[in-house]
Design an enzyme around this catalytic site. Sequence first.
Site, short mmCIF file in Angstrom:
data_model
loop_
_atom_site.label_atom_id
_atom_site.label_comp_id
_atom_site.label_asym_id
_atom_site.label_seq_id
_atom_site.Cartn_x
_atom_site.Cartn_y
_atom_site.Cartn_z
N HIS A 188 0.83 -1.20 0.00
CA HIS A 188 0.00 0.00 0.00
C HIS A 188 0.86 1.25 0.00
O HIS A 188 0.61 2.20 -0.75
CB HIS A 188 -0.92 -0.02 1.23
CG HIS A 188 -1.87 1.14 1.32
ND1 HIS A 188 -1.46 2.40 1.69
CD2 HIS A 188 -3.21 1.22 1.10
CE1 HIS A 188 -2.51 3.22 1.69
NE2 HIS A 188 -3.59 2.52 1.34
N GLY A 189 1.84 1.32 0.88
CA GLY A 189 2.79 2.43 0.92
C GLY A 189 2.45 3.56 1.87
O GLY A 189 3.34 4.32 2.26
N ASP A 190 1.18 3.69 2.27
CA ASP A 190 0.80 4.79 3.16
C ASP A 190 -0.39 4.38 4.02
O ASP A 190 -1.35 5.12 4.20
CB ASP A 190 0.46 6.03 2.33
CG ASP A 190 0.35 7.30 3.19
OD1 ASP A 190 1.01 7.38 4.23
OD2 ASP A 190 -0.40 8.22 2.80
N LEU A 191 -0.31 3.19 4.61
CA LEU A 191 -1.46 2.64 5.32
C LEU A 191 -1.41 3.02 6.80
O LEU A 191 -0.95 2.27 7.65
CB LEU A 191 -1.51 1.11 5.17
CG LEU A 191 -2.84 0.45 5.51
CD1 LEU A 191 -3.98 1.07 4.72
CD2 LEU A 191 -2.79 -1.05 5.25
N ASN A 195 -6.21 6.24 6.68
CA ASN A 195 -6.43 5.63 5.37
C ASN A 195 -7.09 4.27 5.47
O ASN A 195 -6.99 3.44 4.55
CB ASN A 195 -5.11 5.52 4.60
CG ASN A 195 -4.75 6.81 3.89
OD1 ASN A 195 -5.58 7.70 3.73
ND2 ASN A 195 -3.50 6.93 3.46
#
Length: 303
Positions: A188-191, A195
Amino acid sequence: MDIPAALDEQRRLGDDWADWLDRLPRLCDDLLDEWRLTPTGDPMGGRASIVIPVGGVDGVAVLKIGFDGLPETSQEHLALQHWAGDGAATMFRADPRRRALLLERLNEQDLTQEWDLQACEIVAGLYARLHRQAPPRLRTLTGFLRPWLDALERDAADVPMPPRLVAHALARGRAFVDDPASDGVMIHGDLHYGNVLAADREPWLAIAPKAMSGDPHYEIAPLLWTRWEEMSGYLRESVQRRFYTTVEAAGFDDERARDWVIVRTVLNAHRTVVDAERMRRPLTDADRTWTTTCISVAKAVQR
């Protein structure tokens, strides 16, 4: 279409943002017309996108249009397409060129009101669903990481962090670039807590991926630097509790996860300096506070 004030404030970030914000009202109107959507609520603005509640042939949904100058968000549609609603919001339609997505409408409740350790366990449960073999078209984490590290090395003396942390981040980051295990899994990278939204069809679903083909251990850091005000007075212990709760629930290797946290926090501090230089301004109090947060997280996860 009126642009929310919080989003319009991003004009301060440079001419590319100002240009996109100038084009955004017309872009919203064009997409609403082309996709035969009717607004059903006020538009909401994040830091890099506008989200408009709509109705259309797919029922209630949201139209999301993102800033088109961020490479890390350029493949959001690929991730959502690949997940197909399993652990994440369902995507009904996409126009990648215009960074436009028609998405399942979720509830406004996110994980920020849940006990932080329980929230970490919920996020770890989503990792198990979202982390799967990456499709070939997805950009790689190491492809992003290599130029980030090159820039950090050039500016190492100017990064407002302890030199030993910068050196550690450079050494471990270079090792990650050379490690085949740093790519290959869809992440995901930005969880972070904001979010993950409550939904009608499932308790919780992920939104807003900065998707990459990468290493699952890269994911943990945002859980440590968000909801920061809750850790006042017990900083090191609180960061460590979140870290170990997530590592255990996800079945991660703690050393690898720890190194990724340090790499990410040092890169964040460097990016703060670069952004200030690009905008030709000194570091602000907010910049210094963010840098202090990054230092605190990096130190807290070290043994």
